[in-house]
Design a protein around this motif. Sequence first.
Motif, PDB file in Angstrom:
ATOM      1  N   ILE A 135       3.782  -1.798  22.666  1.00 10.84           N
ATOM      2  CA  ILE A 135       5.131  -0.971  22.577  1.00 10.84           C
ATOM      3  C   ILE A 135       5.928  -0.824  24.240  1.00 10.84           C
ATOM      4  O   ILE A 135       7.521  -0.898  23.999  1.00 10.84           O
ATOM      5  CB  ILE A 135       4.371   0.271  22.147  1.00 10.84           C
ATOM      6  CG1 ILE A 135       4.523   0.358  20.102  1.00 10.84           C
ATOM      7  CG2 ILE A 135       6.132   0.952  22.159  1.00 10.84           C
ATOM      8  CD1 ILE A 135       5.625  -0.248  19.206  1.00 10.84           C
ATOM      9  N   GLY A 136       5.296  -0.173  24.889  1.00 14.27           N
ATOM     10  CA  GLY A 136       5.770   0.374  25.714  1.00 14.27           C
ATOM     11  C   GLY A 136       6.651  -1.434  26.902  1.00 14.27           C
ATOM     12  O   GLY A 136       7.086  -1.605  27.638  1.00 14.27           O
ATOM     13  N   ALA A 142      13.112  -5.657  26.217  1.00 15.87           N
ATOM     14  CA  ALA A 142      14.613  -5.103  25.342  1.00 15.87           C
ATOM     15  C   ALA A 142      15.364  -4.141  26.597  1.00 15.87           C
ATOM     16  O   ALA A 142      16.408  -4.788  26.932  1.00 15.87           O
ATOM     17  CB  ALA A 142      14.093  -3.868  24.525  1.00 15.87           C
ATOM     18  N   ALA A 143      15.124  -3.201  27.958  1.00 15.21           N
ATOM     19  CA  ALA A 143      16.305  -2.707  28.432  1.00 15.21           C
ATOM     20  C   ALA A 143      16.171  -4.298  29.617  1.00 15.21           C
ATOM     21  O   ALA A 143      17.551  -3.845  29.779  1.00 15.21           O
ATOM     22  CB  ALA A 143      15.515  -1.953  28.642  1.00 15.21           C
ATOM     23  N   ALA A 144      15.115  -4.455  29.589  1.00 16.92           N
ATOM     24  CA  ALA A 144      15.430  -5.812  30.927  1.00 16.92           C
ATOM     25  C   ALA A 144      16.820  -6.999  30.406  1.00 16.92           C
ATOM     26  O   ALA A 144      17.305  -7.345  30.982  1.00 16.92           O
ATOM     27  CB  ALA A 144      14.661  -5.872  31.335  1.00 16.92           C
ATOM     28  N   LEU A 145      16.836  -7.390  28.909  1.00 15.52           N
ATOM     29  CA  LEU A 145      16.522  -8.224  28.540  1.00 15.52           C
ATOM     30  C   LEU A 145      18.482  -8.878  27.768  1.00 15.52           C
ATOM     31  O   LEU A 145      18.437  -9.104  26.625  1.00 15.52           O
ATOM     32  CB  LEU A 145      15.398  -9.214  28.012  1.00 15.52           C
ATOM     33  CG  LEU A 145      14.102  -9.379  29.358  1.00 15.52           C
ATOM     34  CD1 LEU A 145      13.343 -10.832  28.373  1.00 15.52           C
ATOM     35  CD2 LEU A 145      15.546 -10.709  30.490  1.00 15.52           C
ATOM     36  N   GLY A 146      18.731  -7.264  27.833  1.00 18.69           N
ATOM     37  CA  GLY A 146      20.178  -7.319  26.560  1.00 18.69           C
ATOM     38  C   GLY A 146      19.989  -6.972  25.234  1.00 18.69           C
ATOM     39  O   GLY A 146      21.029  -7.091  24.422  1.00 18.69           O
ATOM     40  N   ARG A 162       2.090   8.516  25.768  1.00 20.80           N
ATOM     41  CA  ARG A 162       1.653   8.448  27.082  1.00 20.80           C
ATOM     42  C   ARG A 162       1.775   6.982  27.876  1.00 20.80           C
ATOM     43  O   ARG A 162       2.240   6.894  28.834  1.00 20.80           O
ATOM     44  CB  ARG A 162       0.698   9.388  27.686  1.00 20.80           C
ATOM     45  CG  ARG A 162       0.337   9.096  29.010  1.00 20.80           C
ATOM     46  CD  ARG A 162      -0.267  10.619  29.780  1.00 20.80           C
ATOM     47  NE  ARG A 162      -1.661   9.543  28.870  1.00 20.80           N
ATOM     48  CZ  ARG A 162      -2.531   8.853  29.714  1.00 20.80           C
ATOM     49  NH1 ARG A 162      -2.081   8.341  30.998  1.00 20.80           N
ATOM     50  NH2 ARG A 162      -3.391   8.682  29.574  1.00 20.80           N
ATOM     51  N   ARG A 163       0.933   6.584  26.998  1.00 23.93           N
ATOM     52  CA  ARG A 163       1.082   5.332  27.993  1.00 23.93           C
ATOM     53  C   ARG A 163       1.586   4.182  27.605  1.00 23.93           C
ATOM     54  O   ARG A 163       2.208   3.104  28.308  1.00 23.93           O
ATOM     55  CB  ARG A 163      -0.323   4.363  27.197  1.00 23.93           C
ATOM     56  CG  ARG A 163      -1.240   3.045  27.371  1.00 23.93           C
ATOM     57  CD  ARG A 163      -2.815   2.758  27.320  1.00 23.93           C
ATOM     58  NE  ARG A 163      -2.412   1.105  27.983  1.00 23.93           N
ATOM     59  CZ  ARG A 163      -3.370   1.196  29.134  1.00 23.93           C
ATOM     60  NH1 ARG A 163      -3.358   2.222  29.797  1.00 23.93           N
ATOM     61  NH2 ARG A 163      -3.513  -0.125  28.943  1.00 23.93           N
ATOM     62  N   ALA A 164       2.389   4.337  26.292  1.00 26.40           N
ATOM     63  CA  ALA A 164       3.423   3.321  26.144  1.00 26.40           C
ATOM     64  C   ALA A 164       5.118   3.778  26.733  1.00 26.40           C
ATOM     65  O   ALA A 164       5.646   3.220  27.518  1.00 26.40           O
ATOM     66  CB  ALA A 164       4.493   3.458  24.947  1.00 26.40           C
ATOM     67  N   VAL A 165       4.938   4.863  26.918  1.00 23.03           N
ATOM     68  CA  VAL A 165       6.263   5.737  28.315  1.00 23.03           C
ATOM     69  C   VAL A 165       5.856   4.830  29.868  1.00 23.03           C
ATOM     70  O   VAL A 165       6.625   4.253  29.991  1.00 23.03           O
ATOM     71  CB  VAL A 165       5.800   7.102  28.580  1.00 23.03           C
ATOM     72  CG1 VAL A 165       6.929   7.600  29.273  1.00 23.03           C
ATOM     73  CG2 VAL A 165       6.690   7.628  27.333  1.00 23.03           C
ATOM     74  N   ARG A 166       4.498   5.176  30.157  1.00 21.47           N
ATOM     75  CA  ARG A 166       3.917   4.359  31.243  1.00 21.47           C
ATOM     76  C   ARG A 166       4.506   2.927  31.271  1.00 21.47           C
ATOM     77  O   ARG A 166       4.958   2.739  32.441  1.00 21.47           O
ATOM     78  CB  ARG A 166       2.282   4.847  31.415  1.00 21.47           C
ATOM     79  CG  ARG A 166       2.277   4.938  33.121  1.00 21.47           C
ATOM     80  CD  ARG A 166       1.114   5.353  33.468  1.00 21.47           C
ATOM     81  NE  ARG A 166      -0.788   5.072  32.897  1.00 21.47           N
ATOM     82  CZ  ARG A 166      -0.544   3.697  33.088  1.00 21.47           C
ATOM     83  NH1 ARG A 166      -0.566   2.979  33.888  1.00 21.47           N
ATOM     84  NH2 ARG A 166      -1.736   3.945  32.308  1.00 21.47           N
ATOM     85  N   VAL A 167       3.672   2.683  30.589  1.00 18.35           N
ATOM     86  CA  VAL A 167       3.445   1.018  30.533  1.00 18.35           C
ATOM     87  C   VAL A 167       5.700   0.160  30.474  1.00 18.35           C
ATOM     88  O   VAL A 167       5.731  -0.402  31.001  1.00 18.35           O
ATOM     89  CB  VAL A 167       3.051  -0.005  29.336  1.00 18.35           C
ATOM     90  CG1 VAL A 167       3.441  -0.894  29.313  1.00 18.35           C
ATOM     91  CG2 VAL A 167       1.632   0.211  29.476  1.00 18.35           C
ATOM     92  N   MET A 169       7.610   2.021  31.360  1.00 22.51           N
ATOM     93  CA  MET A 169       8.191   1.890  32.600  1.00 22.51           C
ATOM     94  C   MET A 169       9.686   3.488  33.194  1.00 22.51           C
ATOM     95  O   MET A 169      10.477   3.155  33.579  1.00 22.51           O
ATOM     96  CB  MET A 169       8.649   1.124  34.078  1.00 22.51           C
ATOM     97  CG  MET A 169       7.413   0.268  34.715  1.00 22.51           C
ATOM     98  SD  MET A 169       6.421   1.193  35.553  1.00 22.51           S
ATOM     99  CE  MET A 169       6.885   1.776  37.447  1.00 22.51           C
ATOM    100  N   GLY A 170       9.844   3.520  31.943  1.00 22.82           N
ATOM    101  CA  GLY A 170      10.617   4.728  31.804  1.00 22.82           C
ATOM    102  C   GLY A 170      11.448   3.715  30.604  1.00 22.82           C
ATOM    103  O   GLY A 170      12.704   4.206  30.507  1.00 22.82           O
ATOM    104  N   SER A 171      11.543   2.726  30.486  1.00 21.31           N
ATOM    105  CA  SER A 171      12.770   1.991  29.596  1.00 21.31           C
ATOM    106  C   SER A 171      12.967   3.048  28.429  1.00 21.31           C
ATOM    107  O   SER A 171      13.418   2.863  27.779  1.00 21.31           O
ATOM    108  CB  SER A 171      11.819   0.359  29.327  1.00 21.31           C
ATOM    109  OG  SER A 171      12.387   0.420  30.360  1.00 21.31           O
TER     110      SER A 171
END
Length: 267
Positions: A135-136, A142-146, A162-167, A169-171
């Motif tokens: 998921i992360g 998704a954030a990087a590629l439009g 928590r782990r999804a958020v960390r992986v 990187m805040g996206s």
Amino acid sequence: MSIVEVSSLDDARLAPYSGLTEAQLRYGMSDFGELFIAESPKVINVALNAGYSPVSLLCEAKHIAGDAADIVARCGDDVPVFTGSRELLSRLTGYTLTRGVLCAMRRPMPKSLGEVLDGARRVVVIDGVVDSTNIGAIFRSAAALGIDAVLLTPGSCDPFNRRAVRVSMGSVFLVPWTWLDVPVASLRDFGFKVAAMALTHDSISLDNPLLRRVERLAIVMGTEGDGLSRETIADCDYVVRIPMSHQVDSLNVAAAAAVAFWELRVR
């Protein structure tokens, strides 16, 4: 700043970091309300920049004036900073803190499907993906590629895990998302064509020019093991495969998502 030295692992104020499960945090099953945990200064900064509200910090003593100094200053005097040694905080949480700091933050009100899709041209539907790392990683791609928005079926992992958020990187704080509790075919009501990423006898190649010309496209990614159900595939306008070599038949869902996002991005 409000510094609170941790002297007991049983301190009730520390429950968001130790005594509450992800489900209890998500559904507000405590006096703290609905929370999530952000980990590491970089991720916490992304959340703060996106307008999320901090409730408290848990920080190794040496990082208060070090790696976490900016975070502590941004949170202000009203947000308590619970602190202790690395060993003590590891015993409290059950793991070593990434860059020495965690932040308990308020969950926002969920967005409606219409809000998330407003103005979107490329969206991804995450159907039943349960691994937090996947998921992360999907959110980061998704954030990087439009990708303009992320929709998740109710059986998928919570993006604020928590782990999804960390992986990510805040996206997860950067890309609009919501839960999809209607069939994927309902996205046609918002003007979308729907493409299932799956291996079937009638699938078309990801690099088919037809797909690039679609004005509004929803890309449906399936579970790590079984992929998409026959019912979901039948609800889609296209079935799409990634051309591969050496008789490799599939990719990890996060890797496949990144490939699809890049190829199907709005030119």
